[in-house]
Design a protein around this motif. Structure first.
Motif, mmCIF file in Angstrom:
data_model
loop_
_atom_site.group_PDB
_atom_site.id
_atom_site.type_symbol
_atom_site.label_atom_id
_atom_site.label_comp_id
_atom_site.label_asym_id
_atom_site.label_seq_id
_atom_site.Cartn_x
_atom_site.Cartn_y
_atom_site.Cartn_z
ATOM 1 N N SER A 83 0.817 -1.212 0.000
ATOM 2 C CA SER A 83 0.000 0.000 0.000
ATOM 3 C C SER A 83 0.853 1.265 0.000
ATOM 4 C CB SER A 83 -0.920 -0.007 1.220
ATOM 5 O OG SER A 83 -1.693 1.173 1.284
ATOM 6 N N ALA A 84 2.021 1.230 0.662
ATOM 7 C CA ALA A 84 2.875 2.422 0.759
ATOM 8 C C ALA A 84 3.806 2.577 -0.441
ATOM 9 C CB ALA A 84 3.691 2.368 2.045
ATOM 10 N N GLY A 85 3.754 1.644 -1.404
ATOM 11 C CA GLY A 85 4.615 1.747 -2.587
ATOM 12 C C GLY A 85 6.074 1.445 -2.295
ATOM 13 N N LEU A 86 6.329 0.509 -1.383
ATOM 14 C CA LEU A 86 7.704 0.194 -0.985
ATOM 15 C C LEU A 86 8.144 -1.195 -1.431
ATOM 16 C CD1 LEU A 86 7.483 1.611 2.653
ATOM 17 C CD2 LEU A 86 8.719 2.638 0.746
ATOM 18 N N GLY A 94 -7.533 0.512 5.834
ATOM 19 C CA GLY A 94 -6.795 -0.375 4.944
ATOM 20 C C GLY A 94 -5.737 0.324 4.106
ATOM 21 N N ARG A 95 -5.623 1.652 4.231
ATOM 22 C CA ARG A 95 -4.617 2.404 3.473
ATOM 23 C C ARG A 95 -3.510 2.868 4.420
ATOM 24 N NH1 ARG A 95 -5.475 7.014 1.552
ATOM 25 N NH2 ARG A 95 -7.143 7.615 2.992
ATOM 26 N N TYR A 96 -2.311 2.992 3.857
ATOM 27 C CA TYR A 96 -1.159 3.521 4.595
ATOM 28 C C TYR A 96 -0.731 4.827 3.931
ATOM 29 C CZ TYR A 96 -0.719 -1.098 6.740
ATOM 30 O OH TYR A 96 -0.948 -2.255 7.435
ATOM 31 N N PHE A 97 -0.620 5.865 4.722
ATOM 32 C CA PHE A 97 -0.160 7.123 4.147
ATOM 33 C C PHE A 97 0.884 7.760 5.071
ATOM 34 C CE2 PHE A 97 -4.239 7.702 6.238
ATOM 35 C CZ PHE A 97 -4.011 8.727 7.141
ATOM 36 N N LYS A 98 1.778 8.490 4.451
ATOM 37 C CA LYS A 98 2.901 9.109 5.155
ATOM 38 C C LYS A 98 2.385 10.284 5.986
ATOM 39 C CE LYS A 98 6.401 9.725 2.509
ATOM 40 N NZ LYS A 98 7.324 10.314 1.511
#
Length: 675
Positions: free
Chosen positions: A424-427, A525-529
């Motif tokens: 989800s975080a694009g990592l 359900g989302r991860y954000f900085k």
């Protein structure tokens, strides 16, 4: 420092608790009897424990200073010898450099003079061409005469007798004519010419008579000639050869006069040439001496550098020892006071004046010998080259390292949570590159409370929380050591925190400002900085004016500045409860409150407000217990901001809606994980 104090933090806490209690054990009945807390509230004299610590610290610091004083005698002597040697060689270098400059100037002057001269030409080489032509003419005429005399049947003796004198006569007379003409002795030239004419005529006439006596006619080289014709032919040939030789000698004499007029005197030329060779030899010797001195100077510089840095490193080593000793002594005193005040507060006793007035940091002083290296008589700074700073290297992005800290004891659950986070975080790409870049298995990038026998959410035991903290943070430390050696360009942790808030605060305090980190929050359900702390000191900067300040709620009980219960509260649903802490009646209670859910985006300003205001509130208190409610990422960042505060203890809210202290921050200083 290590091994010098007989006290450990455990002993300090035990002594502090015993001295601060209002009762003591005794043999007999009752087993406990009342006593006054020690030291008394109005006592300005430090307790015996602190006096002992101060005394030992001062003695050990004095020993370190004396140790440095003794070591510095030999170190300073070696440094001074290396310094004197360097400047002596440098002085010789300057002297010989000046000699070399003088030798260069002298060499250049002699060389310019020598180059302006033409080397005198040898007379032999000057007349070599003339001699070759004469030899050619003489040889040709000799061959011709020899052939003629062979035709007439004469012997070789007659041939040589007739041919050699004629050839020599022609050459010698021609030389005389040429030199007479060149020297403008016209009379001599005419006389020599007339003499040569008559000599050749006489010789030709004698040949004529000889040929007439032998035969009236003959055939020479296939041509029938009479004796008279033979006489005339040879007479003309001889006259022509004589003319050619005379003209050649004249031209050569004229050329020689011009060369000698333009050339230096051979003796003078040899004298200047000798001076030139001597100047060149002196310059070569000077260059050799300068080269040897340059090598000596480089060796002297290396020796000076080594002596200087050996002294500097030895000083810094002892200075660090002294600093560590001072820090340990201060920590023991703070631990003693903390335990003493805990015991007093159980009986609602006030804080002694000696605790307020005597600050360990100022009471224990490092000797002046160890404060700064004394280089007052050293000239090392005079030889340090200060080249212009190199151009900055091209920017290299630090390596992103995804990491999960989770309270779950099950690795499968932690693995699923980690995979969800990196996706989800694009990592994902960052995770996949780490095995090749730093030999890190993705299984090492999620840390959980495996093998922990208790659920810390149900335990108020300090040891259980310390065990949980160590399980997570020691695993993180192992990962960090691998990254330190594998990523010289730097790295940034992209971190998701999934744990009880008190443990999140302790984990943030352990990290402190030692590593850059980016924190992610999960919602729906989302991860954000939410917090970019790649420049960690941003935590201590002022918040942007667009971010609202927290509400301050206070409930002070007038018990002085012994203890503060500090609440950080962020919630839109739950009520604030200052009275949930067991010491709310005896301690000062202050809450910094955001009655809201933090908006999606950057949360840095909220953390800056909370950290800045919290430091101001805690400044005057001897003991601070922190109660936290809000997102774990904010709590982790607050732990980073307060990582160097040994008087802080973090509390956890349990299921009975009561806060209990579970982790003192001085534990972090005992086992530093991030170097």
């Amino acid at each position: 420092m290590t091994g010098k104090f007989i006290y450990s933090p455990r002993v300090a806490r035990k002594r502090g608790t015993r001295d601060g209690r209002t009762w003591r054990w005794r043999l007999g009945w009752p087993l406990r009897v009342k006593k006054e807390p020690y030291p008394s509230v109005d006592s300005t004299d430090p307790p015996e424990f602190e006096k002992e610590v101060y005394s030992v610290a001062e003695q050990e610091l004095h020993k370190i200073a004396e140790d440095w004083k003794e070591r510095d005698k030999s170190l300073r002597t070696a440094c001074a010898e290396a310094e004197n040697n360097y400047f002596e060689v440098e002085k010789n270098m300057e002297k010989y450099s000046q000699k070399q400059q003088d030798a260069i100037k002298e060499y250049e002057r002699i060389k310019a003079l020598f180059d302006s001269l033409s080397r005198p030409q040898s007379r032999f080489w000057r007349y070599a061409g003339h001699y070759i032509i004469f030899s050619f003419i003489f040889g040709a005429e000799f061959i011709l005469y020899k052939k003629v005399f062979e035709i007439f049947g004469e012997s070789n003796l007659v041939t040589y007798f007739m041919a050699i004198p004629i050839g020599l006569a022609i050459f010698i007379c021609s030389e005389l004519i040429g030199h007479f003409l060149a020297s403008e002795k016209r009379t001599g030239a005419v006389v020599a010419g007339v003499f040569l004419f008559f000599v050749l005529s006489a010789l030709s006439y004698l040949r004529l008579k000889y040929f007439e006596a032998e035969a009236s006619g003959t055939e020479i080289l296939g041509i029938s000639v009479s004796p008279l014709s033979f006489f005339l032919v040879f007479w003309v040939i001889n006259l022509f050869l004589a003319f050619v030789c005379a003209v050649g000698a004249w031209q050569l004499a004229e050329k020689s006069k011009k060369i000698e007029a333009a050339s230096v005197n051979p003796q003078e030329f040899k004298k200047i040439e000798k001076k030139f060779n001597e100047a060149r030899e002196r310059l070569s010797q000077q260059e050799s001496q300068i080269q040897q001195l340059a090598e000596k100077l480089a060796m002297a510089r290396n020796r000076f550098d080594r002596a200087h840095f050996d002294r500097k490193m030895e000083f810094e080593k002892l200075q660090a020892r002294a600093g560590a000793l001072k820090k340990k002594a201060e920590n023991l005193i703070w631990i003693y006071r903390d335990a003493n005040m805990h015991a007093r507060q159980a009986e609602k006793s006030g804080e002694p004046l000696c605790f307020k007035e005597v600050v360990p940091e100022t009471r224990i002083g490092i000797p002046s010998l160890l404060l700064e290296l004394d280089c007052s008589k050293c000239r090392y700074d005079q030889i340090i080259d200060r080249p212009p700073p190199p151009p900055p290297p091209p920017p290299v992005d630090p390596v992103p390292v995804p990491l999960l800290l989770s309270e779950t004891p099950d690795r499968n659950t932690a693995r699923a949570l980690f995979n969800s986070f990196v996706t989800s975080a694009g990592l994902l790409a960052a995770k996949d590159e780490l095995p090749e870049l730093a030999s890190l298995d993705p299984e090492e990038l999620f840390l959980c409370l495996k093998n922990l026998t208790v659920n810390i959410r149900n335990s108020a035991n300090f040891q259980d929380w310390e065990d949980a903290w160590w399980v997570l943070l020691s695993g993180w430390g192992d990962v960090d050591k691998r990254l330190l050696s594998a990523c010289p360009q730097g790295y940034v942790y992209h971190l998701h925190v999934h744990m009880p808030l008190a443990l999140a605060f302790a984990a943030g305090a352990t990290l402190g400002l030692r590593r850059p980190v980016v924190l992610y929050h999960q919602e729906g359900g989302r991860y954000f900085k939410v917090l970019d702390l790649t420049r960690s000191r941003v935590l201590f900067e002022k918040a942007d004016s667009s971010v609202p300040e927290p509400e301050v709620v206070e409930e002070k009980n007038g018990q002085g500045q012994a203890k503060l219960v500090l609440h950080f509260f962020i919630s839109e649903r739950h009520p604030l409860g200052l009275r949930k802490h067991p010491d709310w009646e005896t301690a000062d209670n202050v809450a910094l409150v955001y009655r809201m859910a933090l908006p999606e985006g950057d949360w840095l300003g909220y953390v800056q407000h909370l950290a800045g205001r919290g430091r101001e509130l805690a400044e005057g208190y001897q003991q601070v217990e922190v109660c936290v409610a809000g997102p774990a990422q904010v709590v982790f960042a607050l732990g980073m901001a307060f990582s160097r505060e040994p008087k802080f203890t973090v509390c956890q809210l349990f299921s009975d809606e009561r806060y209990r202290p579970v982790f003192p921050l001085w534990k972090v200083e005992e086992r530093l994980i991030f170097s």
